[in-house]
Write a protein that holds these residues in place. Structure first.
Motif, PDB file in Angstrom:
ATOM      1  N   HIS A  32      -7.495 -34.585   6.827  1.00  0.00           N
ATOM      2  CA  HIS A  32      -6.415 -35.542   6.615  1.00  0.00           C
ATOM      3  C   HIS A  32      -5.947 -35.482   5.166  1.00  0.00           C
ATOM      4  O   HIS A  32      -6.737 -35.179   4.267  1.00  0.00           O
ATOM      5  CB  HIS A  32      -6.869 -36.963   6.941  1.00  0.00           C
ATOM      6  CG  HIS A  32      -7.029 -37.197   8.396  1.00  0.00           C
ATOM      7  ND1 HIS A  32      -8.124 -36.737   9.102  1.00  0.00           N
ATOM      8  CD2 HIS A  32      -6.232 -37.806   9.289  1.00  0.00           C
ATOM      9  CE1 HIS A  32      -7.986 -37.074  10.369  1.00  0.00           C
ATOM     10  NE2 HIS A  32      -6.849 -37.723  10.512  1.00  0.00           N
ATOM     11  N   VAL A  33      -4.678 -35.756   4.953  1.00  0.00           N
ATOM     12  CA  VAL A  33      -4.090 -35.750   3.618  1.00  0.00           C
ATOM     13  C   VAL A  33      -3.253 -37.018   3.457  1.00  0.00           C
ATOM     14  O   VAL A  33      -3.083 -37.782   4.395  1.00  0.00           O
ATOM     15  CB  VAL A  33      -3.224 -34.498   3.388  1.00  0.00           C
ATOM     16  CG1 VAL A  33      -4.081 -33.243   3.342  1.00  0.00           C
ATOM     17  CG2 VAL A  33      -2.141 -34.385   4.458  1.00  0.00           C
ATOM     18  N   LEU A  34      -2.712 -37.194   2.273  1.00  0.00           N
ATOM     19  CA  LEU A  34      -1.895 -38.369   1.976  1.00  0.00           C
ATOM     20  C   LEU A  34      -0.434 -37.971   1.828  1.00  0.00           C
ATOM     21  O   LEU A  34      -0.117 -36.960   1.192  1.00  0.00           O
ATOM     22  CB  LEU A  34      -2.385 -39.025   0.692  1.00  0.00           C
ATOM     23  CG  LEU A  34      -3.816 -39.543   0.766  1.00  0.00           C
ATOM     24  CD1 LEU A  34      -4.351 -39.858  -0.623  1.00  0.00           C
ATOM     25  CD2 LEU A  34      -3.886 -40.767   1.652  1.00  0.00           C
ATOM     26  N   GLY A  38       8.831 -41.170   1.081  1.00  0.00           N
ATOM     27  CA  GLY A  38       9.869 -40.509   0.291  1.00  0.00           C
ATOM     28  C   GLY A  38       9.446 -39.183  -0.309  1.00  0.00           C
ATOM     29  O   GLY A  38      10.231 -38.531  -0.993  1.00  0.00           O
ATOM     30  N   GLY A  39       8.212 -38.759  -0.044  1.00  0.00           N
ATOM     31  CA  GLY A  39       7.693 -37.544  -0.675  1.00  0.00           C
ATOM     32  C   GLY A  39       8.063 -36.259   0.036  1.00  0.00           C
ATOM     33  O   GLY A  39       8.463 -36.258   1.199  1.00  0.00           O
ATOM     34  N   GLN A  40       7.901 -35.151  -0.676  1.00  0.00           N
ATOM     35  CA  GLN A  40       8.194 -33.833  -0.131  1.00  0.00           C
ATOM     36  C   GLN A  40       6.957 -32.969   0.016  1.00  0.00           C
ATOM     37  O   GLN A  40       7.040 -31.855   0.529  1.00  0.00           O
ATOM     38  CB  GLN A  40       9.214 -33.128  -1.022  1.00  0.00           C
ATOM     39  CG  GLN A  40      10.539 -33.853  -1.070  1.00  0.00           C
ATOM     40  CD  GLN A  40      11.519 -33.186  -2.007  1.00  0.00           C
ATOM     41  OE1 GLN A  40      11.218 -32.214  -2.674  1.00  0.00           O
ATOM     42  NE2 GLN A  40      12.713 -33.722  -2.064  1.00  0.00           N
ATOM     43  N   VAL A  41       5.816 -33.478  -0.476  1.00  0.00           N
ATOM     44  CA  VAL A  41       4.564 -32.724  -0.397  1.00  0.00           C
ATOM     45  C   VAL A  41       3.431 -33.647   0.050  1.00  0.00           C
ATOM     46  O   VAL A  41       3.541 -34.866  -0.025  1.00  0.00           O
ATOM     47  CB  VAL A  41       4.190 -32.069  -1.757  1.00  0.00           C
ATOM     48  CG1 VAL A  41       5.237 -31.054  -2.185  1.00  0.00           C
ATOM     49  CG2 VAL A  41       3.996 -33.112  -2.835  1.00  0.00           C
ATOM     50  N   PHE A  42       2.328 -33.048   0.506  1.00  0.00           N
ATOM     51  CA  PHE A  42       1.144 -33.840   0.846  1.00  0.00           C
ATOM     52  C   PHE A  42       0.110 -33.695  -0.255  1.00  0.00           C
ATOM     53  O   PHE A  42       0.103 -32.708  -0.987  1.00  0.00           O
ATOM     54  CB  PHE A  42       0.581 -33.469   2.223  1.00  0.00           C
ATOM     55  CG  PHE A  42       0.239 -32.029   2.431  1.00  0.00           C
ATOM     56  CD1 PHE A  42      -0.988 -31.510   2.043  1.00  0.00           C
ATOM     57  CD2 PHE A  42       1.141 -31.180   3.063  1.00  0.00           C
ATOM     58  CE1 PHE A  42      -1.320 -30.184   2.262  1.00  0.00           C
ATOM     59  CE2 PHE A  42       0.825 -29.849   3.289  1.00  0.00           C
ATOM     60  CZ  PHE A  42      -0.410 -29.349   2.887  1.00  0.00           C
ATOM     61  N   HIS A  43      -0.736 -34.723  -0.374  1.00  0.00           N
ATOM     62  CA  HIS A  43      -1.708 -34.797  -1.461  1.00  0.00           C
ATOM     63  C   HIS A  43      -3.127 -34.961  -0.927  1.00  0.00           C
ATOM     64  O   HIS A  43      -3.334 -35.417   0.187  1.00  0.00           O
ATOM     65  CB  HIS A  43      -1.392 -36.006  -2.361  1.00  0.00           C
ATOM     66  CG  HIS A  43      -0.036 -35.938  -2.978  1.00  0.00           C
ATOM     67  ND1 HIS A  43       0.211 -35.290  -4.162  1.00  0.00           N
ATOM     68  CD2 HIS A  43       1.161 -36.432  -2.543  1.00  0.00           C
ATOM     69  CE1 HIS A  43       1.499 -35.391  -4.441  1.00  0.00           C
ATOM     70  NE2 HIS A  43       2.093 -36.082  -3.477  1.00  0.00           N
ATOM     71  N   ARG A  44      -4.092 -34.619  -1.780  1.00  0.00           N
ATOM     72  CA  ARG A  44      -5.506 -34.761  -1.433  1.00  0.00           C
ATOM     73  C   ARG A  44      -6.039 -36.150  -1.792  1.00  0.00           C
ATOM     74  O   ARG A  44      -6.909 -36.675  -1.131  1.00  0.00           O
ATOM     75  CB  ARG A  44      -6.314 -33.694  -2.191  1.00  0.00           C
ATOM     76  CG  ARG A  44      -7.749 -33.563  -1.756  1.00  0.00           C
ATOM     77  CD  ARG A  44      -8.506 -32.515  -2.567  1.00  0.00           C
ATOM     78  NE  ARG A  44      -8.032 -31.174  -2.390  1.00  0.00           N
ATOM     79  CZ  ARG A  44      -8.512 -30.287  -1.509  1.00  0.00           C
ATOM     80  NH1 ARG A  44      -9.486 -30.641  -0.713  1.00  0.00           N
ATOM     81  NH2 ARG A  44      -8.029 -29.079  -1.438  1.00  0.00           N
ATOM     82  N   GLY A  81       5.463 -29.595   2.208  1.00  0.00           N
ATOM     83  CA  GLY A  81       4.735 -28.589   1.449  1.00  0.00           C
ATOM     84  C   GLY A  81       3.469 -29.208   0.879  1.00  0.00           C
ATOM     85  O   GLY A  81       3.232 -30.405   1.003  1.00  0.00           O
ATOM     86  N   ALA A  82       2.659 -28.384   0.238  1.00  0.00           N
ATOM     87  CA  ALA A  82       1.421 -28.857  -0.379  1.00  0.00           C
ATOM     88  C   ALA A  82       1.649 -29.130  -1.856  1.00  0.00           C
ATOM     89  O   ALA A  82       2.378 -28.397  -2.529  1.00  0.00           O
ATOM     90  CB  ALA A  82       0.327 -27.807  -0.225  1.00  0.00           C
ATOM     91  N   CYS A  83       1.035 -30.179  -2.348  1.00  0.00           N
ATOM     92  CA  CYS A  83       1.087 -30.486  -3.775  1.00  0.00           C
ATOM     93  C   CYS A  83       0.370 -29.372  -4.532  1.00  0.00           C
ATOM     94  O   CYS A  83      -0.779 -29.034  -4.222  1.00  0.00           O
ATOM     95  CB  CYS A  83       0.397 -31.822  -4.026  1.00  0.00           C
ATOM     96  SG  CYS A  83       0.135 -32.184  -5.770  1.00  0.00           S
ATOM     97  N   LEU A  84       1.032 -28.814  -5.531  1.00  0.00           N
ATOM     98  CA  LEU A  84       0.432 -27.715  -6.297  1.00  0.00           C
ATOM     99  C   LEU A  84      -0.720 -28.181  -7.177  1.00  0.00           C
ATOM    100  O   LEU A  84      -1.565 -27.385  -7.566  1.00  0.00           O
ATOM    101  CB  LEU A  84       1.500 -27.024  -7.146  1.00  0.00           C
ATOM    102  CG  LEU A  84       2.593 -26.324  -6.343  1.00  0.00           C
ATOM    103  CD1 LEU A  84       3.655 -25.763  -7.276  1.00  0.00           C
ATOM    104  CD2 LEU A  84       2.015 -25.233  -5.463  1.00  0.00           C
TER     105      LEU A  84
END
Length: 97
Positions: A32-34, A38-44, A81-84
């Motif tokens: 699972h991710v966060l 309004g975001g464009q990426v997912f976070h840990r 997308g994934a958060c860099l």
């Protein structure tokens, strides 16, 4: 002879690999991710500098600041997308099973 794995269906009657709830999680990634509305990426993590910066920036622009919500990784990967910062080595083609 057909490969039986290719036809394996989940409890949702979808191909397991295509179901956002049943698809196996690629090695090294969380199940699972966060995400924020309004975001464009997912976070840990909610402590991610990129997430916090994005929320500060939204606030400065007078936009609504959305609370991060926990989502299955497969669902997030299908839309975002994934958060860099959270996933520096993430490459979608290389991490899929």
């Amino acid at each position: 002879m057909a490969d039986k794995r290719a036809d394996k269906r989940c409890v949702h009657e979808m191909l397991v690999e295509q179901c956002t709830e049943c698809a196996p999680v690629p090695e090294g990634l969380p199940s699972h991710v966060l995400v924020t509305a309004g975001g464009q990426v997912f976070h840990r993590t909610t402590r991610c500098a990129g997430l916090l910066d994005g929320q500060r920036q939204a606030g400065r622009q007078g936009k609504e600041i959305h609370t991060p919500r926990r989502k299955p990784l497969a669902e997030a990967r299908a839309k975002l997308g994934a958060c860099l910062i959270c996933f520096p080595g993430y490459r979608p083609g290389a991490t899929r099973p």
